[in-house]
Design a protein around this motif. Structure first.
Motif, short mmCIF file in Angstrom:
data_model
loop_
_atom_site.label_atom_id
_atom_site.label_comp_id
_atom_site.label_asym_id
_atom_site.label_seq_id
_atom_site.Cartn_x
_atom_site.Cartn_y
_atom_site.Cartn_z
N ASP A 73 8.99 -68.64 -16.20
CA ASP A 73 9.38 -67.41 -16.89
C ASP A 73 10.62 -67.65 -17.74
N VAL A 74 11.45 -68.61 -17.31
CA VAL A 74 12.68 -68.98 -18.04
C VAL A 74 12.74 -70.50 -18.12
N ILE A 75 13.03 -71.01 -19.31
CA ILE A 75 13.21 -72.45 -19.50
C ILE A 75 14.63 -72.68 -19.98
N LEU A 76 15.36 -73.52 -19.24
CA LEU A 76 16.74 -73.88 -19.61
C LEU A 76 16.74 -75.28 -20.20
N LYS A 77 17.37 -75.42 -21.38
CA LYS A 77 17.44 -76.72 -22.05
C LYS A 77 18.82 -76.89 -22.66
N VAL A 78 19.10 -78.12 -23.07
CA VAL A 78 20.30 -78.36 -23.86
C VAL A 78 19.96 -78.15 -25.33
N ARG A 79 18.90 -78.80 -25.80
CA ARG A 79 18.50 -78.70 -27.21
C ARG A 79 17.22 -77.89 -27.39
N ARG A 80 17.04 -77.39 -28.59
CA ARG A 80 15.84 -76.63 -28.95
C ARG A 80 14.57 -77.42 -28.63
N PRO A 81 13.56 -76.77 -28.05
CA PRO A 81 12.31 -77.48 -27.74
C PRO A 81 11.66 -78.07 -28.98
N LEU A 82 11.15 -79.27 -28.86
CA LEU A 82 10.40 -79.90 -29.94
C LEU A 82 8.97 -79.38 -29.92
N ASP A 83 8.22 -79.65 -30.99
CA ASP A 83 6.84 -79.14 -31.11
C ASP A 83 6.01 -79.46 -29.88
N ALA A 113 8.40 -68.69 -32.52
CA ALA A 113 7.96 -67.29 -32.55
C ALA A 113 6.44 -67.20 -32.39
N LYS A 114 5.73 -68.06 -33.11
CA LYS A 114 4.27 -68.08 -33.06
C LYS A 114 3.77 -68.37 -31.64
N ALA A 115 4.53 -69.19 -30.89
CA ALA A 115 4.15 -69.52 -29.51
C ALA A 115 4.41 -68.36 -28.56
N GLY A 116 5.08 -67.31 -29.06
CA GLY A 116 5.35 -66.14 -28.23
C GLY A 116 6.58 -66.27 -27.36
N ALA A 117 7.43 -67.28 -27.63
CA ALA A 117 8.63 -67.49 -26.83
C ALA A 117 9.74 -66.52 -27.24
N ALA A 135 23.06 -60.60 -30.31
CA ALA A 135 23.75 -61.65 -31.06
C ALA A 135 23.05 -62.99 -30.98
N THR A 136 22.34 -63.25 -29.87
CA THR A 136 21.82 -64.61 -29.63
C THR A 136 20.30 -64.73 -29.70
N MET A 137 19.57 -63.62 -29.63
CA MET A 137 18.11 -63.69 -29.64
C MET A 137 17.59 -64.09 -31.02
N LEU A 138 16.81 -65.16 -31.04
CA LEU A 138 16.23 -65.65 -32.31
C LEU A 138 14.80 -65.18 -32.50
N THR A 139 13.98 -65.34 -31.46
CA THR A 139 12.57 -64.95 -31.57
C THR A 139 12.19 -64.08 -30.38
N HIS A 140 11.25 -63.14 -30.64
CA HIS A 140 10.80 -62.23 -29.58
C HIS A 140 9.54 -61.51 -30.05
N GLY A 141 8.56 -61.39 -29.16
CA GLY A 141 7.35 -60.65 -29.51
C GLY A 141 6.57 -61.25 -30.66
N GLY A 142 6.64 -62.58 -30.80
CA GLY A 142 5.87 -63.24 -31.85
C GLY A 142 6.54 -63.27 -33.22
N ALA A 143 7.80 -62.86 -33.30
CA ALA A 143 8.49 -62.83 -34.60
C ALA A 143 9.90 -63.39 -34.49
N GLU A 189 11.74 -73.29 -39.98
CA GLU A 189 10.35 -73.64 -39.67
C GLU A 189 10.16 -73.80 -38.16
N ALA A 190 11.13 -74.43 -37.51
CA ALA A 190 11.06 -74.60 -36.05
C ALA A 190 11.13 -73.25 -35.35
N LEU A 191 11.94 -72.33 -35.89
CA LEU A 191 12.03 -70.99 -35.29
C LEU A 191 10.70 -70.26 -35.42
N ALA A 192 10.06 -70.42 -36.59
CA ALA A 192 8.76 -69.78 -36.81
C ALA A 192 7.72 -70.30 -35.81
#
Length: 383
Positions: A69-79, A108-112, A360-368, A102-105
């Motif tokens: 339900d929650v993934i903790l990482k140091v760096r942004r997940p790769l494809d 978002a598409k993955a639903g994260a 302030a920190t949320m980048l993607t939510h609900g597919g967008a 592009e990575a954020l998109a």
């Protein structure tokens, strides 16, 4: 049913840090969470799997992210990692969103639902979640250690029967968190330290650490600080005056450490080849802004190179060079933020999208992509 937190092993070869410590695992379990740590995730930060198990975590594999339900990482997940994120899962990391739309998109598409820790507002409530400060503190320390390692002279003044060894002269450019720690560390090693910054408040902080403050203190200087505590972009006229003063000062220094990094912008060029050429042969320059192009002309990311006879150190991920310490602080930053998303009554995830920290920190939510700085719709009160 308990929410599952997955702590991923970093896939980037130059990232030795990890997003959880044995202490934070224990506290997450105390919050009612189930924790799965990917095998070997903490090895490069001196945290063996056995320590996580002792704290109550299960040791798993990369594919276990699919049930988290929650993934903790140091760096942004790769494809390739994004494919293992289930829809609606929360991902918390240093996301490096600027220039990576592009990575954020894709996320978002993955639903994260993703959060960028480096966008945490600098307010009292969020001080313990401020990853920029926790990691910059260690980077400032390590910058001095790296400089001392490359410098072929002693740092402190030594008076011996055979003669006197003069103290090294260290000049720190930028007196934010990294710069102040660099000043303190260089002073501890016995160097004669000076520093500069465009923020007026820095003058007192620099002096309190026993260093000399160097700046053109005109009217523009007195107004040069944003509400968030970051340095403002200075006018060309001010930059020219400051550059002239700095150039004269640099010529007398043994070690220069630059720390000027403005989020989302190319790093300002502070030290030119001409300035380096004015320094004594064998002097040192350490650039902590190399990830955004660097403050020192001629710096190369991940390398130590000679530029005009000066050794220019451009290591990437400097906080990661003290990974065991950096991971402990980073893990605590993440835990403190995650705690705000856990209901005290139900011990379940309860994300409040109206919370100022979330906004302030949320980048993607609900597919967008939802953050206004990266193409999202601006919400009232969003940071």
């Amino acid at each position: 049913m308990s929410s599952v937190v997955f702590v991923a092993k970093e896939t980037s070869p130059d990232e030795p840090r990890v997003a959880a410590s044995a202490e934070t695992v224990k506290k997450m379990i105390g919050l009612g969470l189930e924790v799965v740590v990917e095998a070997g995730a903490g090895l490069l930060s001196r945290i063996p799997d056995a320590d996580y198990e002792k704290a109550g975590a299960k040791i798993g594999k990369a594919t276990d992210a699919k049930t988290a339900d929650v993934i903790l990482k140091v760096r942004r997940p790769l494809d390739k990692e994004i494919k293992s994120i289930k829809q609606g899962a929360i991902v918390i990391a240093i996301m490096d969103p600027y220039g990576n739309e592009e990575a954020l998109a894709t996320l978002a598409k993955a639903g994260a639902t993703t959060f960028a820790m480096e966008l945490m507002p600098r307010i009292t409530r969020a001080q313990s979640m401020d990853v920029l400060s926790s990691q910059a503190n260690l980077a400032g320390y390590q910058a001095v250690i790296d400089a001392a390692g490359e410098y072929d002279r002693a740092m402190p003044m030594m008076m011996t029967a055979a003669g006197t060894v003069p103290a090294a002269k260290v000049f720190v450019m930028g007196a934010g968190v990294a710069g102040l720690q660099a000043i303190a560390t260089a002073r501890r090693l016995g160097a004669v330290v000076s520093a500069t910054d465009v923020r007026p408040a820095a003058k007192e902080q620099v002096a309190s650490l026993g260093a000399k403050f160097i700046a053109v203190e005109d009217d523009e200087f007195k107004a040069a600080e944003t509400a968030g505590g970051y340095a403002k972009q200075m006018s060309a006229e001010y930059q020219a005056k400051q550059a002239a003063l700095v150039a004269e000062h640099i010529a007398k220094q043994d070690i220069v450490i630059t720390t000027a990094l403005i989020p989302g912008r190319p790093a300002p060029k502070l030290v030119s080849r001409a300035m380096l050429a004015s320094m004594r042969s064998g002097s040192i320059a350490v650039d902590l802004a190399v990830e955004r192009g660097g403050n020192v002309e001629g710096v190369e990311a991940g390398k130590v190179v000679y530029v005009e006879g000066v050794k220019v150190i451009g290591y990437s991920n400097v906080a990661g060079r003290v990974a065991a310490s950096a991971s402990l602080l980073y893990a605590k930053n993440l835990l403190t933020f995650l705690e705000t998303m856990i209901s005290k009554e139900t011990k379940q995830l309860a994300l409040n999208t109206e919370d100022e920290l979330v906004k302030a920190t949320m980048l993607t939510h609900g597919g967008a992509v939802v953050h206004p700085n990266f193409g999202g719709v601006k919400n009232e009160g969003a940071a």
